[in-house]
Design a protein around this motif. Structure first.
Motif, mmCIF file in Angstrom:
data_model
loop_
_atom_site.group_PDB
_atom_site.id
_atom_site.type_symbol
_atom_site.label_atom_id
_atom_site.label_comp_id
_atom_site.label_asym_id
_atom_site.label_seq_id
_atom_site.Cartn_x
_atom_site.Cartn_y
_atom_site.Cartn_z
ATOM 1 N N PHE A 378 3.191 -5.574 -10.401
ATOM 2 C CA PHE A 378 1.840 -5.874 -9.945
ATOM 3 C C PHE A 378 1.716 -5.647 -8.438
ATOM 4 O O PHE A 378 0.724 -5.079 -7.958
ATOM 5 C CB PHE A 378 1.468 -7.313 -10.306
ATOM 6 C CG PHE A 378 0.069 -7.694 -9.914
ATOM 7 C CD1 PHE A 378 -1.017 -7.259 -10.663
ATOM 8 C CD2 PHE A 378 -0.171 -8.486 -8.805
ATOM 9 C CE1 PHE A 378 -2.318 -7.601 -10.304
ATOM 10 C CE2 PHE A 378 -1.459 -8.843 -8.435
ATOM 11 C CZ PHE A 378 -2.532 -8.392 -9.190
ATOM 12 N N TYR A 379 2.720 -6.080 -7.689
ATOM 13 C CA TYR A 379 2.716 -5.879 -6.233
ATOM 14 C C TYR A 379 2.665 -4.393 -5.896
ATOM 15 O O TYR A 379 1.876 -3.949 -5.043
ATOM 16 C CB TYR A 379 3.955 -6.529 -5.617
ATOM 17 C CG TYR A 379 4.135 -6.223 -4.153
ATOM 18 C CD1 TYR A 379 3.442 -6.927 -3.173
ATOM 19 C CD2 TYR A 379 5.014 -5.208 -3.748
ATOM 20 C CE1 TYR A 379 3.604 -6.632 -1.829
ATOM 21 C CE2 TYR A 379 5.186 -4.908 -2.404
ATOM 22 C CZ TYR A 379 4.481 -5.627 -1.445
ATOM 23 O OH TYR A 379 4.644 -5.328 -0.123
ATOM 24 N N ASP A 380 3.522 -3.597 -6.558
ATOM 25 C CA ASP A 380 3.530 -2.154 -6.304
ATOM 26 C C ASP A 380 2.223 -1.503 -6.744
ATOM 27 O O ASP A 380 1.744 -0.554 -6.103
ATOM 28 C CB ASP A 380 4.709 -1.496 -7.027
ATOM 29 C CG ASP A 380 6.034 -1.749 -6.330
ATOM 30 O OD1 ASP A 380 6.040 -1.869 -5.092
ATOM 31 O OD2 ASP A 380 7.065 -1.832 -7.021
ATOM 32 N N ALA A 381 1.644 -1.998 -7.851
ATOM 33 C CA ALA A 381 0.388 -1.430 -8.334
ATOM 34 C C ALA A 381 -0.728 -1.626 -7.315
ATOM 35 O O ALA A 381 -1.510 -0.699 -7.050
ATOM 36 C CB ALA A 381 0.006 -2.059 -9.670
ATOM 37 N N ILE A 382 -0.818 -2.818 -6.736
ATOM 38 C CA ILE A 382 -1.844 -3.070 -5.719
ATOM 39 C C ILE A 382 -1.632 -2.169 -4.507
ATOM 40 O O ILE A 382 -2.588 -1.608 -3.944
ATOM 41 C CB ILE A 382 -1.829 -4.556 -5.301
ATOM 42 C CG1 ILE A 382 -2.197 -5.452 -6.489
ATOM 43 C CG2 ILE A 382 -2.768 -4.798 -4.128
ATOM 44 C CD1 ILE A 382 -3.584 -5.225 -7.025
ATOM 45 N N ARG A 383 -0.384 -1.996 -4.110
ATOM 46 C CA ARG A 383 -0.091 -1.128 -2.973
ATOM 47 C C ARG A 383 -0.476 0.315 -3.264
ATOM 48 O O ARG A 383 -1.034 1.014 -2.397
ATOM 49 C CB ARG A 383 1.409 -1.224 -2.633
ATOM 50 C CG ARG A 383 1.845 -0.381 -1.463
ATOM 51 C CD ARG A 383 3.338 -0.519 -1.216
ATOM 52 N NE ARG A 383 4.111 -0.307 -2.429
ATOM 53 C CZ ARG A 383 4.386 0.901 -2.931
ATOM 54 N NH1 ARG A 383 3.933 1.981 -2.318
ATOM 55 N NH2 ARG A 383 5.090 1.019 -4.027
ATOM 56 N N ILE A 384 -0.222 0.765 -4.475
ATOM 57 C CA ILE A 384 -0.559 2.139 -4.850
ATOM 58 C C ILE A 384 -2.073 2.325 -4.888
ATOM 59 O O ILE A 384 -2.601 3.369 -4.471
ATOM 60 C CB ILE A 384 0.071 2.477 -6.214
ATOM 61 C CG1 ILE A 384 1.589 2.643 -6.054
ATOM 62 C CG2 ILE A 384 -0.529 3.753 -6.799
ATOM 63 C CD1 ILE A 384 2.335 2.771 -7.356
ATOM 64 N N MET A 385 -2.798 1.335 -5.395
ATOM 65 C CA MET A 385 -4.258 1.440 -5.404
ATOM 66 C C MET A 385 -4.807 1.623 -3.994
ATOM 67 O O MET A 385 -5.806 2.308 -3.783
ATOM 68 C CB MET A 385 -4.871 0.188 -6.034
ATOM 69 C CG MET A 385 -4.621 0.024 -7.508
ATOM 70 S SD MET A 385 -5.301 -1.532 -8.109
ATOM 71 C CE MET A 385 -4.385 -1.733 -9.640
ATOM 72 N N ARG A 386 -4.150 0.991 -3.039
ATOM 73 C CA ARG A 386 -4.610 1.082 -1.654
ATOM 74 C C ARG A 386 -4.317 2.465 -1.068
ATOM 75 O O ARG A 386 -5.129 3.007 -0.317
ATOM 76 C CB ARG A 386 -3.932 0.005 -0.813
ATOM 77 C CG ARG A 386 -4.401 -0.040 0.641
ATOM 78 C CD ARG A 386 -3.649 -1.084 1.444
ATOM 79 N NE ARG A 386 -3.870 -2.434 0.920
ATOM 80 C CZ ARG A 386 -2.954 -3.167 0.311
ATOM 81 N NH1 ARG A 386 -1.724 -2.679 0.129
ATOM 82 N NH2 ARG A 386 -3.216 -4.375 -0.120
ATOM 83 N N LYS A 387 -3.163 3.055 -1.421
ATOM 84 C CA LYS A 387 -2.739 4.308 -0.784
ATOM 85 C C LYS A 387 -3.050 5.557 -1.606
ATOM 86 O O LYS A 387 -3.159 6.648 -1.045
ATOM 87 C CB LYS A 387 -1.237 4.252 -0.493
ATOM 88 C CG LYS A 387 -0.851 3.171 0.509
ATOM 89 C CD LYS A 387 0.639 3.215 0.799
ATOM 90 C CE LYS A 387 1.033 2.176 1.849
ATOM 91 N NZ LYS A 387 2.480 2.215 2.165
ATOM 92 N N ASN A 388 -3.130 5.421 -2.947
ATOM 93 C CA ASN A 388 -3.411 6.558 -3.826
ATOM 94 C C ASN A 388 -2.491 7.739 -3.530
ATOM 95 O O ASN A 388 -2.949 8.837 -3.160
ATOM 96 C CB ASN A 388 -4.883 6.976 -3.685
ATOM 97 C CG ASN A 388 -5.285 8.032 -4.686
ATOM 98 O OD1 ASN A 388 -4.720 8.126 -5.778
ATOM 99 N ND2 ASN A 388 -6.257 8.849 -4.323
ATOM 100 N N PRO A 389 -1.175 7.580 -3.686
ATOM 101 C CA PRO A 389 -0.234 8.641 -3.295
ATOM 102 C C PRO A 389 -0.276 9.877 -4.176
ATOM 103 O O PRO A 389 -0.131 10.997 -3.692
ATOM 104 C CB PRO A 389 1.124 7.938 -3.385
ATOM 105 C CG PRO A 389 0.917 6.847 -4.392
ATOM 106 C CD PRO A 389 -0.494 6.393 -4.222
#
Length: 460
Positions: A378-389
């Motif tokens: 969940f933590y990584d998912a939120i971070r990915i949503m922010r950065k959209n790599p």
């Protein structure tokens, strides 16, 4: 010659993605061929064979020779939890006379094989992943629609599902179809917004997204609808800024986006004018869904249903979770609270709240491992949503929201419905910094040699 080689490589990557789709989201199509097309009604062997076919499609030509590093933290936590529940199954079983060792071990074998194959699959599947998911979910939805049209036992107002094992009306599992619709919506949204999508593919995404949304409404599954609301909210939070709004407006006021919107809007109007009954059906489903959930709210508050003379009551699903909450509360406050240290045993009780069941059945170790892997993802998912790599990481981040909601709404912690998606998260979420630069959304067009990590015993 180079173009031909790239074409063959693309087909190879597509093959692997189709295999992943069969494993993670194959049940709608499996049920369609098994029950609707009558290829093998009520056959679990057919289901197992179909999943095995998905695993075979996933096998890369570089298997055993080239491995890719997963998220090692979630990898070891996931493996530890799987080994824990397998140990509990054989040595601390909570079900008297348990006789499903072989069946459950087959499930665990599928999970472990799937995870192993994912570690062998190259990162270069990323460019073809979204198009394949869009097509796969659309075909699955069309199969469901055909099944509903040809099923004499299904009537408007029932949840959209395929009747299983020649059972009673509505005896199927609508959750697998709502999951298919949910991930289809996510894939279609990414396909619409990504710059490399051409006009035809964007029109396909628009159409497929509308079908996915309609199927999601027809299945009437609260977990998927809550996850979709959460996904839209998080997308708006991370992307709707003044700069993003200006960029989006500029991108929309161009001939091709305007053409897509006009054609899509006119197509929807024509469709509902031509099939006005479908509009009425969708309207009735939405209003009925809202009314049913308001009844649950009224029941929890001890109120009458919408001012009526009868007392509101919880539906079966909400009532089961209420009972699960009572069971946990009694366990925490009773004289047997010490049993929660190691839990009550494998499959001791079905609570329909996976995170709570991991605690009650497998104790503190189960809660820490199952809760830990989901917390990290969940933590990584939120971070990915922010950065959209990249497209795949973004897709998995939003896909995980459905898994996250279901932690508190339905299922069991040992089910493949959790562990197939979690295996994908272990492989691709939290390791996007290891992907080659040309796979990034912000990368230059030039493609370089892929960065490959061959893990040692210490790294994996």
């Amino acid at each position: 010659m180079n173009n031909f080689i790239r074409f063959v490589q693309t087909l190879n990557y597509m093959r692997m993605v189709v295999g992943i789709c069969i494993i993670v989201d194959g049940y709608p199509l499996i049920f369609f061929f098994r029950e609707t097309m009558k290829l093998a009604p009520a056959s679990t062997t057919f289901t197992a064979a179909a999943l095995a076919g998905g695993l075979l499609l996933m096998i890369p030509f570089t298997i055993f020779r080239r491995l890719y590093r997963p998220n090692t933290t979630t990898f070891w936590i996931g493996i530890s939890f799987l080994l824990l529940i397998i140990f509990y199954m054989f040595f601390f079983n909570g079900v008297p006379g348990f006789d499903e060792y072989d069946k459950d071990m087959i499930y665990f074998a599928y999970i472990l094989i799937f995870l192993f194959l994912l570690i062998n699959i190259p990162n270069d599947i990323i460019p073809v992943f979204i198009p394949i998911v869009v097509l796969f979910t659309l075909v699955s939805n069309l199969g469901l629609i055909y099944a509903l049209i040809t099923d004499p036992t299904w009537a408007i107002g029932q949840r959209a599902t395929i009747t299983l094992n020649n059972g009673d009306e509505g005896s199927g599992n609508p959750h697998v179809f709502s999951r298919n619709a949910f991930i289809g919506i996510i894939a279609c949204a990414i396909g619409l917004f990504r710059p490399q999508s051409n006009v035809i593919f964007k029109l396909l995404c628009f159409f497929a997204g509308a079908v996915n949304l309609a199927v999601l409404v027809l299945t009437q599954t609260r977990s998927a609808i809550v996850a979709l609301i959460l996904a839209v909210s998080l997308f708006m939070y991370f992307n709707v800024r003044p700069a993003q709004i200006r960029t989006a407006v500029r991108s929309l006021v161009k001939p091709i986006p305007i053409l897509i919107m006009v054609v899509g809007f006119m197509g929807i109007i024509y469709f509902f004018q031509r099939y006005y009954t479908i509009y009425l059906v969708l309207y009735d489903y939405v209003s009925g869904f809202l009314a049913k959930n308001l009844d649950n709210v009224y029941a929890l508050l001890g109120m009458k249903a919408q001012g009526a003379d009868y007392q509101a009551v919880l539906d079966d699903s909400a009532a089961n979770r209420s009972v699960s909450g009572v069971f946990l509360r009694n366990s925490l406050s009773g004289e047997h609270i010490h049993k929660l240290i190691l839990g009550y045993g494998y499959k001791y009780t079905y609570l329909d709240v996976p995170i709570v069941e991991a605690f009650t059945n497998h104790g503190i170790p189960g809660l820490l491992l199952f809760g830990g892997i989901n917390g990290l993802v969940f933590y990584d998912a939120i971070r990915i949503m922010r950065k959209n790599p990249n497209d795949l990481s973004t897709f998995l981040a939003y896909f995980y929201l459905l898994v996250f909601v279901q932690l508190f709404t339905n299922g069991r912690p040992n089910e493949i419905s959790f562990w197939f998606p979690l295996s994908l998260m272990i492989r691709f979420v939290g390791v996007e910094h290891l992907f080659p630069a040309y796979l990034s959304n912000k990368a230059p067009v030039n493609k370089h040699e892929e960065f490959v990590v061959v893990p040692t015993a210490q790294s994996i």
